[in-house]
Write a protein that holds these residues in place. Structure first.
Motif, PDB file in Angstrom:
ATOM      1  N   LEU A  17      -8.304  -0.638  19.751  1.00  0.00           N
ATOM      2  CA  LEU A  17      -9.571  -0.924  20.419  1.00  0.00           C
ATOM      3  C   LEU A  17      -9.284  -1.093  21.902  1.00  0.00           C
ATOM      4  N   VAL A  18      -9.903  -0.253  22.719  1.00  0.00           N
ATOM      5  CA  VAL A  18      -9.744  -0.326  24.175  1.00  0.00           C
ATOM      6  C   VAL A  18     -10.983  -0.999  24.753  1.00  0.00           C
ATOM      7  N   ILE A  19     -10.770  -2.010  25.572  1.00  0.00           N
ATOM      8  CA  ILE A  19     -11.883  -2.729  26.189  1.00  0.00           C
ATOM      9  C   ILE A  19     -11.944  -2.340  27.657  1.00  0.00           C
ATOM     10  N   GLY A  20     -12.937  -1.539  27.995  1.00  0.00           N
ATOM     11  CA  GLY A  20     -13.102  -1.042  29.357  1.00  0.00           C
ATOM     12  C   GLY A  20     -12.958   0.465  29.393  1.00  0.00           C
ATOM     13  N   ALA A  21     -13.973   1.159  29.908  1.00  0.00           N
ATOM     14  CA  ALA A  21     -13.978   2.625  29.947  1.00  0.00           C
ATOM     15  C   ALA A  21     -13.826   3.155  31.358  1.00  0.00           C
ATOM     16  N   GLY A  22     -13.052   2.428  32.190  1.00  0.00           N
ATOM     17  CA  GLY A  22     -12.693   2.960  33.494  1.00  0.00           C
ATOM     18  C   GLY A  22     -11.538   3.945  33.346  1.00  0.00           C
ATOM     19  N   PRO A  23     -10.941   4.387  34.456  1.00  0.00           N
ATOM     20  CA  PRO A  23      -9.852   5.370  34.372  1.00  0.00           C
ATOM     21  C   PRO A  23      -8.703   4.923  33.486  1.00  0.00           C
ATOM     22  N   ALA A  24      -8.249   3.674  33.639  1.00  0.00           N
ATOM     23  CA  ALA A  24      -7.123   3.204  32.832  1.00  0.00           C
ATOM     24  C   ALA A  24      -7.490   3.152  31.356  1.00  0.00           C
ATOM     25  N   GLY A  25      -8.679   2.672  31.037  1.00  0.00           N
ATOM     26  CA  GLY A  25      -9.100   2.594  29.652  1.00  0.00           C
ATOM     27  C   GLY A  25      -9.239   3.960  28.999  1.00  0.00           C
ATOM     28  N   LEU A  26      -9.819   4.912  29.724  1.00  0.00           N
ATOM     29  CA  LEU A  26      -9.984   6.260  29.175  1.00  0.00           C
ATOM     30  C   LEU A  26      -8.632   6.937  28.966  1.00  0.00           C
ATOM     31  N   HIS A  27      -7.693   6.720  29.895  1.00  0.00           N
ATOM     32  CA  HIS A  27      -6.378   7.340  29.744  1.00  0.00           C
ATOM     33  C   HIS A  27      -5.597   6.682  28.612  1.00  0.00           C
ATOM     34  N   ALA A  28      -5.739   5.370  28.448  1.00  0.00           N
ATOM     35  CA  ALA A  28      -5.105   4.693  27.317  1.00  0.00           C
ATOM     36  C   ALA A  28      -5.667   5.230  26.005  1.00  0.00           C
ATOM     37  N   ALA A  29      -6.973   5.449  25.958  1.00  0.00           N
ATOM     38  CA  ALA A  29      -7.594   5.996  24.747  1.00  0.00           C
ATOM     39  C   ALA A  29      -7.043   7.386  24.446  1.00  0.00           C
ATOM     40  N   GLY A  49     -16.710   4.941  32.961  1.00  0.00           N
ATOM     41  CA  GLY A  49     -16.335   5.123  34.363  1.00  0.00           C
ATOM     42  C   GLY A  49     -16.028   3.862  35.122  1.00  0.00           C
ATOM     43  N   GLY A  50     -16.486   2.704  34.627  1.00  0.00           N
ATOM     44  CA  GLY A  50     -16.201   1.469  35.338  1.00  0.00           C
ATOM     45  C   GLY A  50     -16.709   1.498  36.768  1.00  0.00           C
ATOM     46  N   GLN A  51     -15.886   0.994  37.685  1.00  0.00           N
ATOM     47  CA  GLN A  51     -16.291   0.909  39.084  1.00  0.00           C
ATOM     48  C   GLN A  51     -16.594   2.280  39.681  1.00  0.00           C
ATOM     49  N   LEU A  52     -15.888   3.312  39.210  1.00  0.00           N
ATOM     50  CA  LEU A  52     -16.043   4.624  39.820  1.00  0.00           C
ATOM     51  C   LEU A  52     -17.456   5.165  39.651  1.00  0.00           C
ATOM     52  N   VAL A  61     -12.226  10.511  45.948  1.00  0.00           N
ATOM     53  CA  VAL A  61     -10.997   9.793  45.618  1.00  0.00           C
ATOM     54  C   VAL A  61      -9.834  10.732  45.911  1.00  0.00           C
ATOM     55  N   TYR A  62      -8.796  10.212  46.575  1.00  0.00           N
ATOM     56  CA  TYR A  62      -7.727  11.073  47.057  1.00  0.00           C
ATOM     57  C   TYR A  62      -6.389  10.872  46.350  1.00  0.00           C
ATOM     58  N   ASP A  63      -6.272   9.831  45.514  1.00  0.00           N
ATOM     59  CA  ASP A  63      -4.948   9.505  44.987  1.00  0.00           C
ATOM     60  C   ASP A  63      -4.812   9.729  43.491  1.00  0.00           C
ATOM     61  N   VAL A  64      -5.702  10.493  42.888  1.00  0.00           N
ATOM     62  CA  VAL A  64      -5.566  10.819  41.474  1.00  0.00           C
ATOM     63  C   VAL A  64      -4.706  12.077  41.350  1.00  0.00           C
ATOM     64  N   PRO A  65      -3.614  12.019  40.620  1.00  0.00           N
ATOM     65  CA  PRO A  65      -2.722  13.182  40.521  1.00  0.00           C
ATOM     66  C   PRO A  65      -3.456  14.432  40.054  1.00  0.00           C
ATOM     67  N   GLY A  66      -3.286  15.510  40.801  1.00  0.00           N
ATOM     68  CA  GLY A  66      -3.853  16.792  40.417  1.00  0.00           C
ATOM     69  C   GLY A  66      -5.318  16.979  40.723  1.00  0.00           C
ATOM     70  N   LEU A  67      -5.993  15.958  41.265  1.00  0.00           N
ATOM     71  CA  LEU A  67      -7.414  16.067  41.592  1.00  0.00           C
ATOM     72  C   LEU A  67      -7.642  15.635  43.038  1.00  0.00           C
ATOM     73  N   PRO A  68      -7.190  16.418  44.005  1.00  0.00           N
ATOM     74  CA  PRO A  68      -7.303  15.989  45.400  1.00  0.00           C
ATOM     75  C   PRO A  68      -8.744  15.977  45.888  1.00  0.00           C
ATOM     76  N   ALA A  72     -15.622  10.540  42.734  1.00  0.00           N
ATOM     77  CA  ALA A  72     -15.242   9.609  41.678  1.00  0.00           C
ATOM     78  C   ALA A  72     -15.890   9.966  40.348  1.00  0.00           C
ATOM     79  N   ALA A  73     -17.151  10.385  40.381  1.00  0.00           N
ATOM     80  CA  ALA A  73     -17.832  10.742  39.135  1.00  0.00           C
ATOM     81  C   ALA A  73     -17.150  11.921  38.449  1.00  0.00           C
ATOM     82  N   ASP A  74     -16.603  12.844  39.240  1.00  0.00           N
ATOM     83  CA  ASP A  74     -15.924  14.003  38.656  1.00  0.00           C
ATOM     84  C   ASP A  74     -14.573  13.609  38.066  1.00  0.00           C
ATOM     85  N   VAL A  75     -13.914  12.600  38.652  1.00  0.00           N
ATOM     86  CA  VAL A  75     -12.663  12.089  38.071  1.00  0.00           C
ATOM     87  C   VAL A  75     -12.936  11.568  36.662  1.00  0.00           C
ATOM     88  N   ILE A  76     -14.004  10.798  36.516  1.00  0.00           N
ATOM     89  CA  ILE A  76     -14.341  10.249  35.205  1.00  0.00           C
ATOM     90  C   ILE A  76     -14.726  11.369  34.244  1.00  0.00           C
TER      91      ILE A  76
END
Length: 334
Positions: A17-29, A49-52, A61-68, A72-76
């Motif tokens: 069970l992952v609590i939080g659907a921001g970037p970290a939560g989605l990647h953990a899932a 998406g959380g805060q994003l 957002v400039y620091d997501v690997p592979g998505l220069p 933010a909405a597109d990162v999610i």
């Protein structure tokens, strides 16, 4: 790909069970499901998406690997697409509140639009960031039978007259989604400009020109009434009829529901080891909530923590799975 996720034990709702659907939560899932586990993701908001997505979906957002230089909405959106074909269930509008032992797993009590519920799981990954993003309180004089501070399922407001007050990205998206669902939408804000992605703002302009919705801005909300709201538009009084009034002023983070959990809290942080483990067996923490990240509140840090914790959670739930997942290039999804 990996073998399909085996059937869950009858007494469990999820392996992880992952609590939080921001970037970290989605990647953990993703990582836990890619290892062959059934995963459920809870989030207090009605969309991932959380805060994003809640606070700055239109910013790049400039620091997501592979998505220069990516909005933010597109990162999610990319992180959600990565879950396609995997045994992951997203449960938006679900706020985690309680944690209790359940044999060799955990019971997490929640509240949401469908009322209270308990999720039984083998492991928990906390990815709650700064806390559940709860709508700001609406402080508007007057009385109206249906004033809300968050957006319900658009289908529930089809055919209704809806007044949306706010200039945040959430207000722009709500106006478009509700109009598309068949609501009669009026969008208003004290300034002429609205926030949102370029595509959303273009769609808003076109919807206003075509009469699909009405935009009144700049305008001032004076008070709500039993049948709608009283505004001034260009200094002139105007009554707007509305069956539902949405006051959308953004969100405030709230950690209170989680801070009663016995996690040896250090202020707003949960202490964790190098594998994301907390003081409770089978409970892991990643992202902004993890003490190990210190002040590095970066998406890239959260993604790395999520991968590590998810693989340890997989081994915790199914000891026959090695912690190290191997290289993804050596496997394929089908």
């Amino acid at each position: 790909m990996n073998a399909p996720a085996p059937a869950l034990p009858a007494e469990r709702d999820a392996d992880v069970l992952v609590i939080g659907a921001g970037p970290a939560g989605l990647h953990a899932a993703f990582y836990a499901a890619w290892r062959g586990l059934n995963v459920t993701v809870l989030d207090a908001r009605h969309e991932p998406g959380g805060q994003l997505t809640a606070l700055y979906p239109d910013r790049r957002v400039y620091d997501v690997p592979g998505l220069p230089a990516t909005p933010a909405a597109d990162v999610i959106a990319a992180l959600v697409r990565q879950l396609d074909g995997l045994p992951v269930r997203l449960r938006p509008g679900t706020l985690a509140r309680t944690l209790e032992p359940d044999g060799d797993g955990w019971r997490v009590g929640t509240t949401g639009a469908d009322g209270p519920r308990t999720f039984r799981t083998g492991a928990v990954i906390l990815a709650a960031g700064l806390g559940a993003l709860l709508p700001r309180e609406a402080r508007v004089p007057g009385t109206h039978p249906d004033v809300r501070t968050d957006v319900p399922d658009p289908a529930r407001l089809a055919g209704r007259r809806v007044l949306i007050v706010g200039g945040v990205p959430q207000a722009t998206r709500a106006a478009l989604e509700l109009a598309q669902a068949g609501a009669q939408v009026t969008l208003t804000h004290r300034r002429a400009g609205f926030r949102g992605s370029p595509a959303e703002l273009d769609a808003l302009s076109e919807a206003g020109r075509s009469g699909q919705l009405t935009v009144l801005a700049p305008a001032v909300l004076l008070n709500v009434t039993p049948t709608g709201a009283a505004l001034t538009v260009d200094g002139q009084p105007r009554d707007v009829p509305a069956d539902t009034v949405l006051i959308l002023n953004g969100y405030l983070p709230d950690l209170n529901p989680l801070q009663s959990w016995p996690l040896q809290w250090q202020g707003e942080y949960v202490p964790d080891g190098p594998d994301g483990r907390t003081a409770l067996p089978g409970v892991f923490v990643v992202g902004d909530l993890a003490a190990s990240g210190q002040d590095f509140k970066l998406i890239s840090v959260g993604l790395a923590q999520a991968a590590v914790a998810a693989n340890h959670a997989a081994h915790h739930v199914r000891p026959e799975l090695r912690v190290r997942p191997g290289h993804s290039s050596e496997k394929r999804l089908s």
